[in-house]
Design a protein around this motif. Sequence first.
Motif, mmCIF file in Angstrom:
data_model
loop_
_atom_site.group_PDB
_atom_site.id
_atom_site.type_symbol
_atom_site.label_atom_id
_atom_site.label_comp_id
_atom_site.label_asym_id
_atom_site.label_seq_id
_atom_site.Cartn_x
_atom_site.Cartn_y
_atom_site.Cartn_z
ATOM 1 N N ASN A 41 0.801 -1.218 0.000
ATOM 2 C CA ASN A 41 0.000 0.000 0.000
ATOM 3 C C ASN A 41 0.840 1.277 0.000
ATOM 4 O O ASN A 41 0.295 2.367 0.213
ATOM 5 C CB ASN A 41 -0.938 0.004 1.210
ATOM 6 C CG ASN A 41 -1.974 -1.094 1.143
ATOM 7 O OD1 ASN A 41 -3.002 -0.949 0.478
ATOM 8 N ND2 ASN A 41 -1.715 -2.208 1.828
ATOM 9 N N SER A 42 2.155 1.119 -0.225
ATOM 10 C CA SER A 42 3.071 2.272 -0.287
ATOM 11 C C SER A 42 2.936 3.165 0.947
ATOM 12 O O SER A 42 2.836 4.396 0.849
ATOM 13 C CB SER A 42 2.807 3.094 -1.556
ATOM 14 O OG SER A 42 2.956 2.298 -2.704
ATOM 15 N N LEU A 43 2.932 2.531 2.114
ATOM 16 C CA LEU A 43 2.780 3.270 3.362
ATOM 17 C C LEU A 43 4.097 3.500 4.092
ATOM 18 O O LEU A 43 4.096 4.019 5.211
ATOM 19 C CB LEU A 43 1.807 2.534 4.289
ATOM 20 C CG LEU A 43 0.333 2.566 3.855
ATOM 21 C CD1 LEU A 43 -0.517 1.738 4.810
ATOM 22 C CD2 LEU A 43 -0.186 3.998 3.786
ATOM 23 N N CYS A 44 5.206 3.072 3.479
ATOM 24 C CA CYS A 44 6.512 3.325 4.100
ATOM 25 C C CYS A 44 7.596 3.260 3.032
ATOM 26 O O CYS A 44 7.643 2.305 2.255
ATOM 27 C CB CYS A 44 6.790 2.295 5.189
ATOM 28 S SG CYS A 44 8.369 2.559 6.048
ATOM 29 N N SER A 45 8.427 4.276 3.008
ATOM 30 C CA SER A 45 9.589 4.264 2.112
ATOM 31 C C SER A 45 10.749 3.620 2.868
ATOM 32 O O SER A 45 11.585 4.304 3.471
ATOM 33 C CB SER A 45 9.951 5.689 1.686
ATOM 34 O OG SER A 45 8.898 6.271 0.959
ATOM 35 N N HIS A 46 10.767 2.310 2.830
ATOM 36 C CA HIS A 46 11.726 1.565 3.640
ATOM 37 C C HIS A 46 13.166 1.913 3.263
ATOM 38 O O HIS A 46 13.489 2.155 2.096
ATOM 39 C CB HIS A 46 11.507 0.064 3.473
ATOM 40 C CG HIS A 46 10.262 -0.426 4.125
ATOM 41 N ND1 HIS A 46 10.173 -0.625 5.485
ATOM 42 C CD2 HIS A 46 9.040 -0.737 3.612
ATOM 43 C CE1 HIS A 46 8.961 -1.057 5.784
ATOM 44 N NE2 HIS A 46 8.247 -1.130 4.666
ATOM 45 N N ASP A 47 14.019 1.908 4.288
ATOM 46 C CA ASP A 47 15.441 2.107 4.062
ATOM 47 C C ASP A 47 16.200 0.881 4.584
ATOM 48 O O ASP A 47 15.595 -0.086 5.066
ATOM 49 C CB ASP A 47 15.945 3.396 4.723
ATOM 50 C CG ASP A 47 15.714 3.424 6.232
ATOM 51 O OD1 ASP A 47 15.418 2.355 6.821
ATOM 52 O OD2 ASP A 47 15.838 4.519 6.819
ATOM 53 N N VAL A 48 17.504 0.930 4.492
ATOM 54 C CA VAL A 48 18.320 -0.213 4.907
ATOM 55 C C VAL A 48 18.109 -0.533 6.384
ATOM 56 O O VAL A 48 18.065 -1.700 6.783
ATOM 57 C CB VAL A 48 19.811 0.074 4.615
ATOM 58 C CG1 VAL A 48 20.698 -1.014 5.218
ATOM 59 C CG2 VAL A 48 20.046 0.154 3.112
ATOM 60 N N ASP A 49 17.930 0.491 7.207
ATOM 61 C CA ASP A 49 17.759 0.261 8.646
ATOM 62 C C ASP A 49 16.447 -0.456 8.956
ATOM 63 O O ASP A 49 16.405 -1.340 9.832
ATOM 64 C CB ASP A 49 17.827 1.591 9.402
ATOM 65 C CG ASP A 49 19.230 2.184 9.415
ATOM 66 O OD1 ASP A 49 20.187 1.405 9.213
ATOM 67 O OD2 ASP A 49 19.365 3.401 9.616
ATOM 68 N N SER A 50 15.373 -0.086 8.276
ATOM 69 C CA SER A 50 14.095 -0.771 8.548
ATOM 70 C C SER A 50 14.164 -2.220 8.063
ATOM 71 O O SER A 50 13.618 -3.123 8.707
ATOM 72 C CB SER A 50 12.932 -0.030 7.889
ATOM 73 O OG SER A 50 13.042 -0.021 6.478
#
Length: 486
Positions: free
Chosen positions: A94-103
Amino acid sequence: MSSATLKRILHRALYPKPDSTHSISLFTTVSSSPDPLVTDAVAILTHRRCKSRWSTLRSLTPPGFTPSQFSDIILRLRNNPHLSLHFFLFTRRNSLCSHDVDSYSTLTHILARSRLKSHARDVLRLALRLASDDDGEDRISKVFRSLIKSYNRCGSAPFVFDLLVKSCLDSKEINGALMVMRKLKSRGITLQISTRNALISEVSRRRDASTGYKLYRQVFGLDDVTSVDKIKPNVNTFNLMMVSFYRERKTEMVERIWREMDEEVGCVPNAYSYSLLMETYFARGMMIEAEKIWEKMRLKGVVYDVVAYNTMIGGLCSNLEVTKAKELYGEMGSREIESTSLTYDHLVRGYCKVKDVDSAMVVYREMKRKSFEAEGLTIESLVEELCDDNKDRAVEAAEIVKEAVRESEFLPSQKCYELLIKRLCVEGKMDRALSIQAEMVGRGFKPNQETYNAFIDGYGRAGDEDTSSLLAIEMAESLKLRAEEE
């Protein structure tokens, strides 16, 4: 009072915090001012029914979550890794988080500590694809640093770094995997033996067996007198190295690895180890040595498996000892060891080598009854023997090829086609020879002088001098044109 504040108050009333008797915490440090959005999201995830939790989460925060908020949420859900994974998939879908390496790293730790290794590796592969080198840092180093940074906070387990190494290998990042191994070693973290073996295997396969062998001595600290590594190589380590050297035809190194396994490390070989050594001796024509190994297995109580039998049968057949090979085949049946297609391939080719085509055909028909598909080399061995000068069995050979092409997508070689055509012409089966020749041309093989001569002689023997003469003219023109093209 703002609508956002009112919504949070309502959520807290509807979804109170879980009772402390049911919550388990691995950490003593708790944020002094928890993010209300994180608290609400955790309450919805843990207390809402599955059907309503996702729609409620979407209405809670239309803009979504930051990577930091996502990490905080799943840390509070760490004892329910499947729910954490579903939440992660929900945010991506649902494109609810722009995940990064840390997540990604936080989720990897949570999945790994719950032994959900395949899911953890999937997430690591996503992290490796996401990581960029905009800041000058290698992407694998970035993922590694993120895992190190979040390791204690997530209460993770050391094998999470084994998953990183294996994920690097999945992505064909050998240098990255080696870099991670060295960085771990400098921190006193050791890789599991399966990971070390995977590294050695991949290096041997993608580079060469000698490089893999050097890595083997390095990762197990065999040349380092100061090494305190308690993990020793196992039989799989030696087997994969012997396979690598055997494939490169470095049979003397196979013997050297065998000696090191016994003398230097004291590792007990298994049935596959013995099979590799026998295969090495057979490849060098050392029949007596191979048979001694077979007998040694018996004396040491090593149970013969199908690989050992196939190795021995194949070696005997390649050295024309087909009678002994057939006896071993019978022994397999008496021990209720199921033969494989390779067992039959060895026997058919063995009988063809000793010119016993009748026995070869008996074995081949049994092979077909058991629904095994013969290798291309086996089919061509049968064709060559059936097309022998002393037999009139070219039609039978042609039927075998036709059946193999139809059932197993067998692709005959040009030599196979030429054998069939020449023998069919000798036997006067001109129409069948023409159909074979048409199929040969259709597969991109051009008739050569021997093929033309076979047709010319065949039509001549049949009394069709006109066709024979026309073919002679066509052959001359075709050969001349081919010479000009070359």
